[in-house]
Design a protein around this motif. Structure first.
Motif, PDB file in Angstrom:
ATOM      1  N   SER A 460      86.856  77.662  57.597  1.00  0.00           N
ATOM      2  CA  SER A 460      85.832  78.678  57.373  1.00  0.00           C
ATOM      3  C   SER A 460      84.465  78.087  57.880  1.00  0.00           C
ATOM      4  O   SER A 460      83.549  78.844  58.071  1.00  0.00           O
ATOM      5  N   GLY A 461      84.543  76.966  58.359  1.00  0.00           N
ATOM      6  CA  GLY A 461      83.381  76.709  59.338  1.00  0.00           C
ATOM      7  C   GLY A 461      82.357  75.800  58.595  1.00  0.00           C
ATOM      8  O   GLY A 461      81.258  75.577  59.114  1.00  0.00           O
ATOM      9  N   LYS A 462      82.782  75.037  57.268  1.00  0.00           N
ATOM     10  CA  LYS A 462      81.879  74.175  56.691  1.00  0.00           C
ATOM     11  C   LYS A 462      81.202  73.056  57.506  1.00  0.00           C
ATOM     12  O   LYS A 462      80.165  72.887  57.359  1.00  0.00           O
ATOM     13  N   SER A 463      82.394  72.227  58.112  1.00  0.00           N
ATOM     14  CA  SER A 463      81.917  71.264  58.768  1.00  0.00           C
ATOM     15  C   SER A 463      80.945  71.568  60.074  1.00  0.00           C
ATOM     16  O   SER A 463      80.080  70.955  60.426  1.00  0.00           O
ATOM     17  N   THR A 464      81.263  72.875  60.598  1.00  0.00           N
ATOM     18  CA  THR A 464      80.652  73.113  61.802  1.00  0.00           C
ATOM     19  C   THR A 464      79.074  73.507  61.258  1.00  0.00           C
ATOM     20  O   THR A 464      78.226  73.323  62.120  1.00  0.00           O
ATOM     21  N   LEU A 465      79.210  74.193  60.265  1.00  0.00           N
ATOM     22  CA  LEU A 465      77.914  74.189  59.596  1.00  0.00           C
ATOM     23  C   LEU A 465      76.924  73.211  59.449  1.00  0.00           C
ATOM     24  O   LEU A 465      75.770  73.015  59.661  1.00  0.00           O
ATOM     25  N   VAL A 466      77.721  71.979  59.073  1.00  0.00           N
ATOM     26  CA  VAL A 466      77.018  70.663  58.944  1.00  0.00           C
ATOM     27  C   VAL A 466      76.443  70.106  60.143  1.00  0.00           C
ATOM     28  O   VAL A 466      75.428  69.516  60.322  1.00  0.00           O
ATOM     29  N   LEU A 472      73.702  68.835  65.933  1.00  0.00           N
ATOM     30  CA  LEU A 472      74.772  68.261  67.172  1.00  0.00           C
ATOM     31  C   LEU A 472      75.723  69.482  67.462  1.00  0.00           C
ATOM     32  O   LEU A 472      76.016  69.309  68.569  1.00  0.00           O
ATOM     33  N   TRP A 473      75.594  70.608  66.872  1.00  0.00           N
ATOM     34  CA  TRP A 473      76.136  71.766  67.430  1.00  0.00           C
ATOM     35  C   TRP A 473      74.785  72.831  67.956  1.00  0.00           C
ATOM     36  O   TRP A 473      74.096  73.348  67.187  1.00  0.00           O
ATOM     37  N   PRO A 474      74.778  72.926  69.337  1.00  0.00           N
ATOM     38  CA  PRO A 474      73.494  73.652  69.700  1.00  0.00           C
ATOM     39  C   PRO A 474      73.659  75.299  69.763  1.00  0.00           C
ATOM     40  O   PRO A 474      72.686  75.833  69.998  1.00  0.00           O
ATOM     41  N   TRP A 475      74.862  75.813  70.006  1.00  0.00           N
ATOM     42  CA  TRP A 475      75.084  77.326  70.250  1.00  0.00           C
ATOM     43  C   TRP A 475      75.057  78.053  68.858  1.00  0.00           C
ATOM     44  O   TRP A 475      75.818  77.749  67.950  1.00  0.00           O
ATOM     45  N   GLY A 476      74.636  79.190  69.078  1.00  0.00           N
ATOM     46  CA  GLY A 476      74.529  79.976  67.889  1.00  0.00           C
ATOM     47  C   GLY A 476      73.079  80.597  67.905  1.00  0.00           C
ATOM     48  O   GLY A 476      72.308  81.111  68.942  1.00  0.00           O
ATOM     49  N   GLY A 477      72.270  80.989  66.811  1.00  0.00           N
ATOM     50  CA  GLY A 477      71.215  81.696  66.609  1.00  0.00           C
ATOM     51  C   GLY A 477      70.661  81.470  65.088  1.00  0.00           C
ATOM     52  O   GLY A 477      71.279  80.727  64.531  1.00  0.00           O
ATOM     53  N   GLY A 478      69.582  82.024  65.054  1.00  0.00           N
ATOM     54  CA  GLY A 478      68.702  81.650  63.883  1.00  0.00           C
ATOM     55  C   GLY A 478      68.080  80.265  63.910  1.00  0.00           C
ATOM     56  O   GLY A 478      67.787  79.630  64.890  1.00  0.00           O
ATOM     57  N   ILE A 567      70.111  64.493  51.498  1.00  0.00           N
ATOM     58  CA  ILE A 567      71.394  64.112  51.710  1.00  0.00           C
ATOM     59  C   ILE A 567      72.205  64.975  52.085  1.00  0.00           C
ATOM     60  O   ILE A 567      72.603  66.105  51.259  1.00  0.00           O
ATOM     61  N   VAL A 568      73.230  64.788  53.215  1.00  0.00           N
ATOM     62  CA  VAL A 568      74.295  65.914  53.421  1.00  0.00           C
ATOM     63  C   VAL A 568      75.404  65.259  53.472  1.00  0.00           C
ATOM     64  O   VAL A 568      75.683  64.190  54.252  1.00  0.00           O
ATOM     65  N   LEU A 569      76.563  65.399  52.706  1.00  0.00           N
ATOM     66  CA  LEU A 569      77.660  64.926  52.563  1.00  0.00           C
ATOM     67  C   LEU A 569      78.821  65.768  52.947  1.00  0.00           C
ATOM     68  O   LEU A 569      78.861  66.850  52.477  1.00  0.00           O
ATOM     69  N   ASP A 570      79.364  65.456  54.059  1.00  0.00           N
ATOM     70  CA  ASP A 570      80.546  65.946  54.569  1.00  0.00           C
ATOM     71  C   ASP A 570      81.823  65.446  54.207  1.00  0.00           C
ATOM     72  O   ASP A 570      82.419  64.569  54.824  1.00  0.00           O
ATOM     73  N   GLU A 571      82.370  66.033  53.086  1.00  0.00           N
ATOM     74  CA  GLU A 571      83.771  65.315  52.485  1.00  0.00           C
ATOM     75  C   GLU A 571      83.434  63.907  52.657  1.00  0.00           C
ATOM     76  O   GLU A 571      84.443  63.132  52.774  1.00  0.00           O
ATOM     77  N   ALA A 572      82.391  63.494  51.890  1.00  0.00           N
ATOM     78  CA  ALA A 572      81.930  61.787  52.073  1.00  0.00           C
ATOM     79  C   ALA A 572      82.808  61.194  50.939  1.00  0.00           C
ATOM     80  O   ALA A 572      82.889  59.862  51.147  1.00  0.00           O
ATOM     81  N   SER A 599      76.307  69.494  49.781  1.00  0.00           N
ATOM     82  CA  SER A 599      77.505  68.678  49.892  1.00  0.00           C
ATOM     83  C   SER A 599      78.620  69.624  50.557  1.00  0.00           C
ATOM     84  O   SER A 599      78.657  70.904  50.085  1.00  0.00           O
ATOM     85  N   VAL A 600      79.380  69.354  51.349  1.00  0.00           N
ATOM     86  CA  VAL A 600      80.701  70.161  51.940  1.00  0.00           C
ATOM     87  C   VAL A 600      82.072  69.413  51.271  1.00  0.00           C
ATOM     88  O   VAL A 600      81.921  68.144  51.806  1.00  0.00           O
ATOM     89  N   ALA A 601      82.755  70.159  50.511  1.00  0.00           N
ATOM     90  CA  ALA A 601      83.767  69.579  49.861  1.00  0.00           C
ATOM     91  C   ALA A 601      84.839  70.550  49.305  1.00  0.00           C
ATOM     92  O   ALA A 601      84.509  71.767  49.158  1.00  0.00           O
ATOM     93  N   HIS A 602      86.120  70.125  49.131  1.00  0.00           N
ATOM     94  CA  HIS A 602      87.176  70.806  48.812  1.00  0.00           C
ATOM     95  C   HIS A 602      87.288  70.863  47.246  1.00  0.00           C
ATOM     96  O   HIS A 602      87.578  71.620  46.563  1.00  0.00           O
ATOM     97  N   ARG A 603      87.098  69.764  46.808  1.00  0.00           N
ATOM     98  CA  ARG A 603      87.349  69.363  45.222  1.00  0.00           C
ATOM     99  C   ARG A 603      86.420  69.895  44.345  1.00  0.00           C
ATOM    100  O   ARG A 603      85.435  69.974  44.315  1.00  0.00           O
TER     101      ARG A 603
END
Length: 666
Positions: A460-466, A472-478, A567-572, A599-603
């Motif tokens: 769904s783009g969670k890690s891409t959002l992080v 680190l991800w330059p393309w987009g808007g806003g 703090i940004v936690l990506d499935e940390a 935080s980005v996580a599934h649990r």
């Protein structure tokens, strides 16, 4: 991707991205000029012609950056060393001419049985040799100094551009010929800067030597008269004519025989780079391979890759055999030709023995100058291949740099929040480098002390959002905005463990000596790694030694040392069991009570440690934020999107809901 990204203000006090000295501005101190404009191939060209045009442009692209070493932003010693090298080459040719005259004098004296002159010239020979050796030695030192400084300057430039704004990571997200950038920067760039200095010095030396000794051959040899079929044919400057014809034949033969040398060298270098990458990949993933018992499959892959290396080496060996046939044959024949040509004149008494030996020496020097291509064609082909490989990497970096400066694909902006908000995403959209949307229209505002959980199905783009938040991800808007003078620390799912001591690994990205051993040990103890306290000064392959769970615990220990504001936690905590996960999250809340967490996580179990939850849903045209709810009731200013979503979730009039406690069901 490193597990720590400090923004807006890092531990060492550097300015945040978007303010002050950014990585791009740091790189610009070396790479002064903007990237060249993109060159589109002519659509009317055939595929073969387009490929040849691309290869020609690659060489041009290499020189666009490489020649700046002698420009305003280059090395201040570039021109002094270069001029000094030219002067030394001229002096060396002068000493060669002196030795050539000495040859004539010594053999003439021997022919006349003039002992006095022989003894005198024998004494003169010593300073001639010492002078020549000294000049050549200094010339080698200056030449290698230019090569070393040029390589250092260009390597620094390429690495600065490669590391700037996360381009080293973004190269994995785009297409292009930039595989194995580490091999291109280390090996190909070395050859690409060493060989041209040798070539230019060799060409200049050959030109000066040829110009000087052609005059010698013309003067000594004079004209040769030959009786042919009752006629006499006079050849003026016959030694010069012979030298030119001989060199033309050998050089043409080399060009024809070695016409595929460039292609074969390029293929060999690429095969070698792929083999090194495969070996490195096995080493870095040794634990997973061992646990799965994948040795046989990896062996097959290595055998296949190495077989390609051997195949390319065999093709290159054939090319070397053919060129050696020409070069070695030329080396054996060249000294004999002038002696045979001068023999008639010597026998008839119009040329002395000294003149014959002087002509032979001069002919060999001229032949060596004219035969420069014969001797250096293989190396020239190797340089050609290496220059193209490093230029391919430069072109990929050019594309990323142009994307950063262009609005054609859209660019995510980074700035500062207004008011007390710690982090805000304003109409943030994330897209691929071809414009395909991944996340669209995301608007979130996170206040100090909030702990926000980002959820959603896989893909769904969670890690891409992080990655977009991290810059680190330059393309987009806003835009992505942070509170001024606040520090951001990121923990990815796979923490980066640098080489060196365990103390350095815990302190990363700070310096190992920024904290005392007791502070390091205390941090390890709080995350349950106190059994490693006796090994903090041990230099070991910790990336291979520590388990996935231990690496994630170590990453949490870094938080305690750096004490960031956000703090940004990506499935940390993905590698931790539920109990250990709970301990880590509770430890962060207890030790850093004021910290803001995203935080980005599934649990689902992580919800209890967060005060707010936002949900991304994958849709056609890009994932969208579809839910923003409070997990813990608290008074805060809700943004417009939150109020709209809450209104949509409200039950119709007359229905009843129960929301006792703090958790709102989905």
């Amino acid at each position: 991707m490193a597990d720590a990204k400090l923004k807006p203000k890092s531990v060492d006090g550097t300015e945040p991205h978007g303010a002050g000295n950014s990585p791009q501005e740091t790189a610009s101190t070396v790479e002064v000029m903007p990237p060249p404009d993109a060159i589109e191939p002519d659509p009317e060209l055939t595929p073969e012609e387009a490929e040849q045009a691309r290869k020609r442009y690659l060489l041009k692209r290499f020189w666009i950056s490489a020649r700046r070493y002698w420009g305003r932003g280059g090395d201040k010693f570039a021109w002094p060393f270069s001029i000094g090298l030219l002067a030394l080459i001229g002096m060396n040719v002068g000493f060669q001419y002196g030795i050539n005259l000495w040859n004539r004098g010594i053999f003439d004296a021997i022919e006349r049985h003039d002992a006095g002159t022989v003894y005198f010239l024998s004494a003169v020979f010593v300073p001639l040799v010492l002078g020549t050796v000294a000049i050549v030695t200094i010339q080698v030192a200056v030449r290698m100094m230019i090569q070393r400084r040029w390589r250092s300057w260009l390597t620094t430039s390429v690495i600065a551009r490669w590391l700037a704004n996360g381009r080293y990571y973004q190269l994995n997200l785009i297409g292009g010929d930039h595989k194995n950038p580490e091999a291109r920067i280390s090996e190909d760039l070395r050859i690409a800067t060493e060989a041209p200095v040798d070539f230019i010095a060799g060409v200049i030396s050959a030109f000066l030597a040829a110009s000087t000794f052609i005059v010698v051959l013309w003067t000594i040899g004079g004209a040769l008269t030959l009786p042919i079929a009752g006629f006499t044919v006079t050849i003026p400057g016959f030694l010069v004519v012979t030298a030119v014809l001989y060199a033309a034949i050998t050089s043409t033969s080399m060009a024809v025989i070695g016409r595929y040398f460039v292609h074969v060298s390029e293929a060999k270098n690429q095969a070698e780079a792929e083999f090194r990458y495969t070996l490195t990949h096995v080493r870095e993933n040794g634990e997973s391979i061992a646990l799965l018992g994948g040795e046989e499959e990896e062996r097959n892959d290595l055998d296949k890759t190495f077989a390609n290396v051997l195949r390319q080496w065999a093709l290159l060996a054939r090319q070397h055999m053919r060129t050696t046939l020409v070069s070695h044959g030329s080396m054996l024949i060249a000294p004999v030709v002038p002696v045979l040509l001068c023999a008639p004149k010597f026998l008839e008494g119009s040329m002395s023995l000294g003149q014959v030996m002087q002509a032979a020496s001069a002919f060999a020097i001229v032949q060596g100058a004219f035969g420069w291509l014969v001797d250096n064609y293989p190396r020239l082909a190797d340089w050609n291949a290496c220059a193209r490989r490093i230029a391919s990497l430069m072109m990929s970096l050019d594309g990323l740099e142009r994307a950063e400066q262009s609005d054609s694909l859209g660019r995510i902006k980074h700035g500062e929040t207004e008011g007390e908000a710690m982090l805000s995403l304003n109409d943030l959209s994330v897209s691929l480098d071809d414009g395909t949307a991944v996340v669209t229209e995301t608007r979130v505002e996170i206040e100090p002390g909030e702990r926000v959980l980002v959820s959603g199905e896989s893909g769904s783009g969670k890690s891409t959002l992080v990655r977009a938040i991290a810059g680190l991800w330059p393309w987009g808007g806003g835009s992505v905005n942070f509170h001024a003078d606040r520090r951001l620390f990121m923990l990815p799912q796979r923490p980066y463990i640098p080489s060196g001591t365990l103390r350095r690994a815990v302190a990363y990205p700070g310096a190992a000596d920024s904290w005392t051993p007791d502070e390091i040990k205390a941090a390890l103890a709080k995350v349950g790694l106190d059994y490693l306290n006796d090994k903090i000064e041990e230099d070991a392959p910790w990336d291979q030694t520590l388990s996935g769970g231990e690496k994630q615990r170590l990453a949490f220990a870094r938080l305690l040392l750096h004490q960031p504001d956000i703090i940004v936690l990506d499935e940390a905590t993905a590698a931790l069991d539920e109990k250990s996960q709970d301990k880590m999250m509770q430890m962060v809340i207890d030790e850093l009570p004021e910290v803001t967490i995203l935080s980005v996580a599934h649990r689902a179990e992580l919800e209890v440690f967060h005060s707010r939850k936002i949900t991304l849903e994958r849709r056609e045209g890009g994932a969208k934020l579809v839910s923003d709810i409070d997990l813990i009731k608290r008074k805060r200013k809700r943004n417009l999107l939150s109020r709209v979503l809450e209104k949509r979730r409200s039950p119709p009039k007359g229905s009843t809901t129960s929301n006792e406690g703090g958790t709102v069901p989905e």
